[in-house]
Design a protein around this motif. Structure first.
Motif, mmCIF file in Angstrom:
data_model
loop_
_atom_site.group_PDB
_atom_site.id
_atom_site.type_symbol
_atom_site.label_atom_id
_atom_site.label_comp_id
_atom_site.label_asym_id
_atom_site.label_seq_id
_atom_site.Cartn_x
_atom_site.Cartn_y
_atom_site.Cartn_z
ATOM 1 N N HIS A 111 0.891 -1.258 0.082
ATOM 2 C CA HIS A 111 -0.171 0.020 -0.034
ATOM 3 C C HIS A 111 0.774 1.296 0.074
ATOM 4 C CE1 HIS A 111 -3.459 2.459 1.146
ATOM 5 N NE2 HIS A 111 -2.473 3.158 1.860
ATOM 6 N N HIS A 115 1.120 4.484 -2.829
ATOM 7 C CA HIS A 115 1.049 5.741 -3.113
ATOM 8 C C HIS A 115 1.847 6.680 -3.857
ATOM 9 C CE1 HIS A 115 -2.229 6.609 -0.172
ATOM 10 N NE2 HIS A 115 -1.706 5.913 0.822
ATOM 11 N N SER A 149 0.582 9.908 5.393
ATOM 12 C CA SER A 149 -0.571 9.239 5.411
ATOM 13 C C SER A 149 -0.873 9.217 6.740
ATOM 14 C CB SER A 149 -0.907 8.124 4.596
ATOM 15 O OG SER A 149 0.034 6.961 5.299
ATOM 16 N N ASP A 323 -6.580 7.225 0.161
ATOM 17 C CA ASP A 323 -6.585 5.837 -0.140
ATOM 18 C C ASP A 323 -7.730 5.714 -1.531
ATOM 19 O OD1 ASP A 323 -4.769 5.159 1.661
ATOM 20 O OD2 ASP A 323 -6.255 4.230 3.155
HETATM 21 ZN ZN ZN Z 1 -2.948 5.204 2.306
#
Ligand code: ZN
Ligand code: KG4
Length: 355
Positions: A111, A115, A149, A323
């Motif tokens: 993840h 980004h 984040s 996200d």
């Molecule tokens: Zn994220």
């Protein structure tokens, strides 16, 4: 090559179809954020249950908006970590099942790495293009990426696709997490980032002097001391000592005090990020700089970066900073170029996956 991306690492259930790593054909995000607001943060069980309820319609909508059939999908990509265990499981079980049933190659995506790849999306289908402000050209490699984040504050040196080094990370709270916690102290709604940004518009960022943490690692971060400093400052502004409970503070603070605290916190947190980014740019002399993750949506960050960093930064749309699954599908395009598909029979989630 059309890839279906699936993302469920936190409270967003997302699916997207991206062609050749840069052309976004659909981007569907169903957030359970409203269900978490009453608790001031994401409740893992509620997030997982919500993913389960909406994942099938979200994927169906992503295919429909992209105007593609299953036959036209070349591969499936899914986030397998880091994130909330229960949430990751729903996305990965769905992706594994679909990969087997539809006979598609499966790509397992990190993840945080994804980004960065939100900035590689440079065009969208005519139906989407008016809703997204995208960079016109993809970032050039090697690049320095600042991924900021709710779960991560990373500085990454990406030499080549799949050849990167994390050069800086947080020792404690992620910067987005600090925004969320400070918002809670000030009684501002979750998620804290946008609330703090809004409150800060009416405040003076120099009103309260707050400390910037200096770590032994040249590019590392720490935000928990800053969060405690905001708490102490809020207690002092409310005329209370350090034993006064944080959850009762918001009721004693005026909106002007809250605005000053929000502005001073935001300025200090963002300047901490920029200080390390400036150092990394000077040391590595990258061909481009990428800023991704939910905190990259902050307009004050963009303004301060513009004033202090001469490099043109290919910011992506705010909707692709937070996200989404388009970034998952975009990164998978580069993974498949390396031939690194995984078996749907053995893929396991990794909630603590590091880069
Ligand atoms: Zn994220
Ligand atoms: O990337 P993201 O959607 O999820 C994670 O991977 O964590 O980031 C969410 C985080 C939250 O902590 C939220 O408060 C923060 O990004 N955020 C912001 C802004 N919008 C979202 N922080 C500062 N300013 C914003 N405008």
């Amino acid at each position: 090559m059309k890839i279906l991306g699936i993302e469920t690492s936190c409270d967003e259930t997302a699916a997207s179809v991206v062609e050749d790593g840069h052309l976004m054909l659909s981007n569907v995000v169903a957030s359970s954020v409203d269900l978490h607001k009453a608790y001031g943060g994401v409740v893992p069980e509620i997030a997982a249950r919500s993913h389960l309820e909406v994942i099938t319609p979200v994927i169906a909508e992503a295919l429909q908006l992209a105007k593609v059939t299953w036959d036209e999908i070349d591969a499936i990509a899914v986030t397998y970590g880091p994130g909330l265990g229960g949430s990751l499981l729903i996305g990965s079980m769905t992706a594994k099942t679909l990969a087997i049933a539809k006979k598609k190659p499966l790509y397992a995506i990190n993840h945080v790495e994804a980004h960065i790849y939100a900035s590689f999306i440079t065009s969208a289908s005519p139906a989407l293009s008016t809703n997204y402000q995208l960079p016109t050209t993809p970032p050039k490699l090697p690049l320095i990426a600042l991924v900021v984040s709710g779960g991560h504050s990373h500085l990454i040196h990406l030499k080549n696709h799949s050849d990167y080094q994390v050069i800086g990370r947080t020792y404690d709270d992620a910067v987005g997490e600090a925004f969320d916690k400070v918002a809670k102290i000030l009684g501002l709604p979750y998620p804290g980032g946008p609330s703090i940004e809004k409150a800060a518009l009416n405040g003076d960022h120099l009103a309260i002097k707050l400390p910037k943490a200096r770590m032994s690692g040249r590019y590392d971060f720490s935000f928990s001391g800053l969060k405690t400093a905001v708490l102490r400052a809020a207690q002092a502004q409310a005329g209370q000592d350090f034993t006064f409970p944080s959850y009762e503070l918001a009721g004693l603070l005026t909106s002007s005090q809250k605005a000053d605290l929000a502005a001073s916190f935001q300025y200090t947190a963002l300047q901490t990020l920029i200080d390390n980014l400036v150092l990394a740019i000077a040391d590595f002399e990258p061909s481009s700089v990428v800023i991704g993750g939910g905190v990259a949506a902050n307009s004050m960050l963009r303004k301060m970066v513009k004033e202090q960093i001469p490099t043109e930064i290919p910011y992506t749309d705010i909707k692709l900073c937070t996200d989404n699954a388009a970034m998952i599908a975009a990164l998978a395009f580069y993974k498949q170029a390396d031939g690194s598909a995984v078996s749907p029979y053995t893929l396991e989630i990794d909630p603590n996956l590091s880069m």
